[in-house]
Design a protein around this motif. Structure first.
Motif, PDB file in Angstrom:
ATOM      1  N   SER A  73       0.851  -1.187   0.000  1.00  0.00           N
ATOM      2  CA  SER A  73       0.000   0.000   0.000  1.00  0.00           C
ATOM      3  C   SER A  73       0.886   1.235   0.000  1.00  0.00           C
ATOM      4  CB  SER A  73      -0.920  -0.002   1.228  1.00  0.00           C
ATOM      5  OG  SER A  73      -1.715   1.169   1.270  1.00  0.00           O
ATOM      6  N   PHE A 103      -6.886  -1.124   3.883  1.00  0.00           N
ATOM      7  CA  PHE A 103      -7.933  -0.210   3.443  1.00  0.00           C
ATOM      8  C   PHE A 103      -7.793   1.084   4.232  1.00  0.00           C
ATOM      9  CE2 PHE A 103     -12.399   1.371   3.847  1.00  0.00           C
ATOM     10  CZ  PHE A 103     -12.553   1.753   2.526  1.00  0.00           C
ATOM     11  N   GLY A 104      -7.245   2.115   3.577  1.00  0.00           N
ATOM     12  CA  GLY A 104      -7.016   3.372   4.270  1.00  0.00           C
ATOM     13  C   GLY A 104      -5.993   3.178   5.375  1.00  0.00           C
ATOM     14  N   LEU A 139     -10.848  -6.948  -1.327  1.00  0.00           N
ATOM     15  CA  LEU A 139     -11.555  -5.706  -1.058  1.00  0.00           C
ATOM     16  C   LEU A 139     -12.221  -5.200  -2.331  1.00  0.00           C
ATOM     17  CD1 LEU A 139     -11.977  -3.435   1.116  1.00  0.00           C
ATOM     18  CD2 LEU A 139      -9.949  -2.348   0.142  1.00  0.00           C
ATOM     19  N   ASP A 140     -13.463  -4.745  -2.207  1.00  0.00           N
ATOM     20  CA  ASP A 140     -14.154  -4.047  -3.289  1.00  0.00           C
ATOM     21  C   ASP A 140     -14.394  -2.619  -2.809  1.00  0.00           C
ATOM     22  OD1 ASP A 140     -15.783  -3.024  -5.256  1.00  0.00           O
ATOM     23  OD2 ASP A 140     -16.983  -4.836  -5.481  1.00  0.00           O
ATOM     24  N   GLU A 141     -13.509  -1.716  -3.189  1.00  0.00           N
ATOM     25  CA  GLU A 141     -13.568  -0.353  -2.677  1.00  0.00           C
ATOM     26  C   GLU A 141     -14.807   0.380  -3.167  1.00  0.00           C
ATOM     27  OE1 GLU A 141     -10.068   1.979  -2.906  1.00  0.00           O
ATOM     28  OE2 GLU A 141      -8.703   0.311  -2.517  1.00  0.00           O
ATOM     29  N   GLU A 142     -15.294   0.070  -4.368  1.00  0.00           N
ATOM     30  CA  GLU A 142     -16.456   0.763  -4.906  1.00  0.00           C
ATOM     31  C   GLU A 142     -17.705   0.521  -4.065  1.00  0.00           C
ATOM     32  OE1 GLU A 142     -17.128  -0.068  -8.978  1.00  0.00           O
ATOM     33  OE2 GLU A 142     -15.186   0.728  -9.645  1.00  0.00           O
ATOM     34  N   GLY A 170     -17.504  -0.805  -0.914  1.00  0.00           N
ATOM     35  CA  GLY A 170     -17.153  -0.756   0.499  1.00  0.00           C
ATOM     36  C   GLY A 170     -17.324  -2.089   1.191  1.00  0.00           C
ATOM     37  N   LEU A 176     -15.749  -6.071   2.124  1.00  0.00           N
ATOM     38  CA  LEU A 176     -14.605  -6.966   2.279  1.00  0.00           C
ATOM     39  C   LEU A 176     -15.118  -8.393   2.208  1.00  0.00           C
ATOM     40  CD1 LEU A 176     -11.529  -7.305   3.137  1.00  0.00           C
ATOM     41  CD2 LEU A 176     -12.418  -7.588   5.465  1.00  0.00           C
ATOM     42  N   SER A 216     -18.003   0.020   6.537  1.00  0.00           N
ATOM     43  CA  SER A 216     -18.422   1.232   7.247  1.00  0.00           C
ATOM     44  C   SER A 216     -18.767   0.955   8.702  1.00  0.00           C
ATOM     45  CB  SER A 216     -19.620   1.876   6.541  1.00  0.00           C
ATOM     46  OG  SER A 216     -20.715   0.964   6.497  1.00  0.00           O
TER      47      SER A 216
END
Length: 446
Positions: free
Chosen positions: A121, A159-160, A230-233, A235, A237, A252
């Motif tokens: 990352s 993720f972030g 991960l599917d970031e679009e 949100g 996992l 979230s």
């Protein structure tokens, strides 16, 4: 000692060596069956492999029999960075003036056991091993680290500012970078959270038969967490386990939205693909496609179709979203691939480059990288229309290559930079030889 007794003693020693080899390979993935294309006659090693008799269209076989090989130098020079634990080979700019765009940059060996997982990352690299440690590296130097109380680290997703780690004990742990001065990471929770697990346990309808003669809440994995993506679009996992289920987590609020009974055997790989698809690979020999659709007022993952059904275990699945291609590696050493044709995926062929099981896959630009139990990494380039060229074989590991991660080196260049001659990538490889290696890989051979 008679000749007969000496012969029996030698035979016994050979059996012990072969059994140790079998145990080593199986201990890394007990649900993966290692096979070779040509088994030696009178072999005493029984890997219990399934023969590969997949019912597929006649494939176009792309082989990697004698490509350019990039070996690590025998004599390594000391690292110019006194604080770096890496050992660096000679500069890739040789005295003859030739620049070698693909090759080994450096190696790192820690006495922490096998490396099972990697995640890259930005300028940070995360590694997981059977020491239960997660180490953090920055610019080839050890930056920080953190340790779980139990369970070797099988999967890592970043993720972030959160790091999700999947473990052998069936737990998914969540970490956060908490202290810049001390460079410290803090564990901030689990998936599912303790609160959600207790709440789920209070409702009898939430119990399923997770183990023989034992019912447990469905929101938790009860065997090795072998893979995550991960599917970031959306949100979301996804986590896959040897308990044969895939669980869907909303990032979230860390809620478990679904538990899918996806396969008949251990799940080894899950990837979020293009067009809203999720693809899974299992030791049952199948690659399945799932599509997220509305069911009533909520969205659920529904089974779409099976891409592959064979006797050999599927060990790894990866997606090249830019080229709408799915790749699946198997314990027979082959890589099958499918390309998007209109509204479905069509089988494009088979890549043959390894003598033993393919254990991991990664994509970068038009490249596919395949790591294998034969200790090598094949670098393939997609030429379009199902054609793949084997650009090189990376040979330096002395044990099975278990995991791969890719970092985009092209970000170092401006779009109008004249020095940018081709697409280059930094590839990290983790192995059961306890080493982590760093490679420079180019889409064009020098």
């Amino acid at each position: 000692m008679t000749k007969e007794m000496a012969g029996k003693t030698l035979f016994s020693k050979k059996n012990k060596v072969r059994n140790k080899l079998a145990i080593l390979l199986h201990s890394s993935e007990p649900n993966v069956f290692i096979t070779t294309h040509q088994q030696p006659e009178n072999s005493e090693i029984n890997f219990n492999h399934r023969s590969s008799n997949a019912s597929l269209p006649s494939p176009v076989m792309s082989s990697c029999s004698s490509p350019a090989s990039f070996m690590s130098p025998i004599n390594h020079i000391p690292s110019p960075y006194s604080e770096s634990p890496w050992t660096l080979p000679h500069d890739s700019n040789g005295e003859d003036g030739i620049t070698y765009n693909t090759g080994l940059i450096g190696s790192l060996i820690r006495e922490e056991g096998h490396i099972y997982s990697l995640a890259s990352s930005g300028d940070m690299l995360y590694t997981g091993s059977d020491s239960k440690n997660i180490r953090v590296w920055k610019n080839l130097m050890e930056f920080s680290g953190f340790k779980s109380s139990s369970g070797l680290v099988k999967a890592i997703v970043v993720f972030g500012n959160r790091i999700f780690t999947g473990h052998e004990d069936g737990k998914i742990r969540v970490w956060k970078y908490s202290d810049k001065k001390k460079k410290a990471y803090k564990r901030i929770g689990n998936l599912p959270s303790t609160k959600d697990y207790i709440k789920s346990s209070m409702n009898p309808n939430n119990y399923i038969e997770a183990r023989r003669h034992r019912n447990l809440p469905w929101i938790k994995h009860y065997d090795v967490v072998s893979c995550m993506c991960l599917d970031e679009e959306t949100g979301l996992l996804y986590s896959g386990s040897w308990d044969r289920t895939i669980k869907v987590w909303r990032l979230s609020d860390s809620k478990c939205l679904e538990s899918i009974n996806a396969h008949d055997d251990a799940i080894n790989s899950v990837v979020a693909g293009f067009d809203g698809l999720v693809i899974t690979g299992s030791a049952d020999g199948t690659v399945k496609v799932w599509r997220r659709e509305f069911v009533g007022k909520s969205k659920k993952h529904l089974f779409a179709y099976t891409l592959l059904d064979q006797d050999s275990a599927v060990t790894s699945v990866v997606v090249n979203a830019s080229q709408a291609t799915v790749y699946a590696g198997s314990s027979d050493g082959l890589v099958n691939f499918w390309e998007r044709k209109k509204q479905s995926l069509s089988h494009g062929g088979v890549l043959r480059g390894h003598k033993l099981a393919v254990l991991c896959l990664a994509t970068a630009g038009s490249l596919l990288l395949s790591g294998s139990a034969d200790n090598s990494i094949c670098v393939w380039r997609s030429e379009g229309s199902g054609v793949h060229t084997c650009l090189s074989v990376l040979n330096s590991h002395t044990g099975p290559v278990k995991c791969l991660a890719v970092q985009d080196r092209n970000e170092d260049y401006d779009d109008d930079d004249d020095d940018r001659k081709d697409e280059e990538w930094i590839v990290y490889s983790g192995s059961l030889d306890n080493s982590l290696k760093l490679w420079r890989v180019s889409e064009i051979l020098a």
